[in-house]
Design a protein around this motif. Structure first.
Motif, PDB file in Angstrom:
ATOM      1  N   TYR A 139      44.154  37.124  36.442  1.00 49.20           N
ATOM      2  CA  TYR A 139      43.770  36.480  37.699  1.00 49.20           C
ATOM      3  C   TYR A 139      42.846  37.363  38.539  1.00 49.20           C
ATOM      4  O   TYR A 139      42.004  36.846  39.276  1.00 49.20           O
ATOM      5  CB  TYR A 139      45.008  36.025  38.475  1.00 49.20           C
ATOM      6  CG  TYR A 139      45.638  34.822  37.809  1.00 49.20           C
ATOM      7  CD1 TYR A 139      44.990  33.589  37.830  1.00 49.20           C
ATOM      8  CD2 TYR A 139      46.838  34.916  37.122  1.00 49.20           C
ATOM      9  CE1 TYR A 139      45.533  32.482  37.193  1.00 49.20           C
ATOM     10  CE2 TYR A 139      47.385  33.813  36.484  1.00 49.20           C
ATOM     11  CZ  TYR A 139      46.725  32.596  36.523  1.00 49.20           C
ATOM     12  OH  TYR A 139      47.256  31.504  35.888  1.00 49.20           O
ATOM     13  N   GLN A 140      42.953  38.676  38.405  1.00 48.71           N
ATOM     14  CA  GLN A 140      41.999  39.552  39.083  1.00 48.71           C
ATOM     15  C   GLN A 140      40.599  39.369  38.503  1.00 48.71           C
ATOM     16  O   GLN A 140      39.613  39.355  39.247  1.00 48.71           O
ATOM     17  CB  GLN A 140      42.436  41.015  38.963  1.00 48.71           C
ATOM     18  CG  GLN A 140      43.579  41.367  39.872  1.00 48.71           C
ATOM     19  CD  GLN A 140      44.052  42.796  39.685  1.00 48.71           C
ATOM     20  OE1 GLN A 140      43.851  43.410  38.640  1.00 48.71           O
ATOM     21  NE2 GLN A 140      44.703  43.327  40.706  1.00 48.71           N
ATOM     22  N   LEU A 141      40.512  39.209  37.186  1.00 51.18           N
ATOM     23  CA  LEU A 141      39.214  38.963  36.554  1.00 51.18           C
ATOM     24  C   LEU A 141      38.653  37.613  36.993  1.00 51.18           C
ATOM     25  O   LEU A 141      37.457  37.509  37.294  1.00 51.18           O
ATOM     26  CB  LEU A 141      39.345  39.035  35.030  1.00 51.18           C
ATOM     27  CG  LEU A 141      38.065  38.821  34.227  1.00 51.18           C
ATOM     28  CD1 LEU A 141      36.979  39.814  34.637  1.00 51.18           C
ATOM     29  CD2 LEU A 141      38.360  38.929  32.727  1.00 51.18           C
ATOM     30  N   CYS A 142      39.499  36.598  37.054  1.00 50.86           N
ATOM     31  CA  CYS A 142      39.054  35.281  37.539  1.00 50.86           C
ATOM     32  C   CYS A 142      38.504  35.393  38.957  1.00 50.86           C
ATOM     33  O   CYS A 142      37.438  34.850  39.267  1.00 50.86           O
ATOM     34  CB  CYS A 142      40.201  34.270  37.520  1.00 50.86           C
ATOM     35  SG  CYS A 142      40.701  33.726  35.882  1.00 50.86           S
ATOM     36  N   GLN A 143      39.212  36.116  39.798  1.00 52.95           N
ATOM     37  CA  GLN A 143      38.787  36.264  41.187  1.00 52.95           C
ATOM     38  C   GLN A 143      37.525  37.122  41.296  1.00 52.95           C
ATOM     39  O   GLN A 143      36.711  36.906  42.182  1.00 52.95           O
ATOM     40  CB  GLN A 143      39.913  36.854  42.030  1.00 52.95           C
ATOM     41  CG  GLN A 143      39.741  36.570  43.489  1.00 52.95           C
ATOM     42  CD  GLN A 143      41.029  36.734  44.263  1.00 52.95           C
ATOM     43  OE1 GLN A 143      42.021  37.255  43.759  1.00 52.95           O
ATOM     44  NE2 GLN A 143      41.019  36.301  45.496  1.00 52.95           N
ATOM     45  N   HIS A 144      37.344  38.062  40.386  1.00 55.97           N
ATOM     46  CA  HIS A 144      36.113  38.851  40.357  1.00 55.97           C
ATOM     47  C   HIS A 144      34.907  37.952  40.053  1.00 55.97           C
ATOM     48  O   HIS A 144      33.853  38.080  40.668  1.00 55.97           O
ATOM     49  CB  HIS A 144      36.219  39.964  39.313  1.00 55.97           C
ATOM     50  CG  HIS A 144      34.924  40.651  39.032  1.00 55.97           C
ATOM     51  ND1 HIS A 144      34.345  41.530  39.919  1.00 55.97           N
ATOM     52  CD2 HIS A 144      34.091  40.570  37.972  1.00 55.97           C
ATOM     53  CE1 HIS A 144      33.199  41.960  39.411  1.00 55.97           C
ATOM     54  NE2 HIS A 144      33.034  41.388  38.231  1.00 55.97           N
ATOM     55  N   MET A 145      35.083  37.034  39.096  1.00 55.97           N
ATOM     56  CA  MET A 145      33.983  36.132  38.711  1.00 55.97           C
ATOM     57  C   MET A 145      33.760  35.042  39.747  1.00 55.97           C
ATOM     58  O   MET A 145      32.635  34.577  39.919  1.00 55.97           O
ATOM     59  CB  MET A 145      34.260  35.513  37.342  1.00 55.97           C
ATOM     60  CG  MET A 145      34.130  36.498  36.208  1.00 55.97           C
ATOM     61  SD  MET A 145      34.179  35.702  34.592  1.00 55.97           S
ATOM     62  CE  MET A 145      35.933  35.417  34.389  1.00 55.97           C
ATOM     63  N   ALA A 146      34.823  34.604  40.397  1.00 57.36           N
ATOM     64  CA  ALA A 146      34.729  33.544  41.406  1.00 57.36           C
ATOM     65  C   ALA A 146      35.717  33.884  42.526  1.00 57.36           C
ATOM     66  O   ALA A 146      36.909  33.612  42.396  1.00 57.36           O
ATOM     67  CB  ALA A 146      35.064  32.189  40.799  1.00 57.36           C
TER      68      ALA A 146
END
Length: 180
Positions: A139-146
């Motif tokens: 979820y940190q990666l998801c939030q980094h991308m969006a």
């Protein structure tokens, strides 16, 4: 008595938030609220356009991730896999080597949604290229991308609950007003 949204869409959210969404659906206010917040459908209609869209985001955010061999809308996805998108790696033996082809499939329901909802599912599936499980790193990666990923995911789930409760689709290419 308020109707219950399908538990799959809003499972894991606080009961008070689920009740609020359910009340908005029952009072016919959720559809107009979502339409005000997200006025237009995206223009990514074909598999080729979806592939280009996903590849652009992948090349921007995940340059070192493995290549994608296929990206497509899938009309059977929701029925078969009970999922809105899938990321698969298909391994094949070619000569003496094992080759993996990676595919992303997106449920066709996303063809007629706002760009934010499509972006949410694309970011989700791209994140699986790096992180397999739905954990904190994922979820940190998801939030980094969006950065608005979590809000878009909630709004998408609320919209899907609205549709499951008998609501009419809010977006389509034909119903959108011309650009201003």
């Amino acid at each position: 008595m308020r109707p219950k949204p399908p538990p799959d869409y809003l499972a894991g959210y606080p009961a008070a938030l689920v009740a609020q969404v359910t009340d908005l659906i029952a009072s016919a206010q959720l559809g107009p609220a979502l339409r005000r917040k997200y006025p237009r459908a995206h223009e990514v209609r074909t598999d080729k356009a979806l592939y280009d869209h996903v590849l652009e985001l992948k090349n921007t955010c995940l340059r070192n991730a493995p290549p994608l061999s296929k990206v497509a809308y899938d009309s059977k996805l929701k029925v078969i896999a009970q999922a809105l998108g899938t990321h698969t790696a298909i391994s094949r033996v070619q000569g003496g080597k094992l080759k993996a082809k990676r595919e992303i499939r997106v449920a066709t329901v996303f063809r007629d949604m706002p760009p934010e909802f499509l972006q949410m599912i694309v970011v989700h599936e791209l994140a699986h290229l790096k992180v397999r499980d739905h954990d904190k790193a994922f979820y940190q990666l998801c939030q980094h991308m969006a950065p608005a990923y979590h809000q878009w995911e909630f709004d998408t789930r609320a919209y899907l609950a609205y549709l499951a409760a008998g609501g009419t689709p809010l977006w389509s290419a034909a119903s959108d007003p011309p650009p201003a």
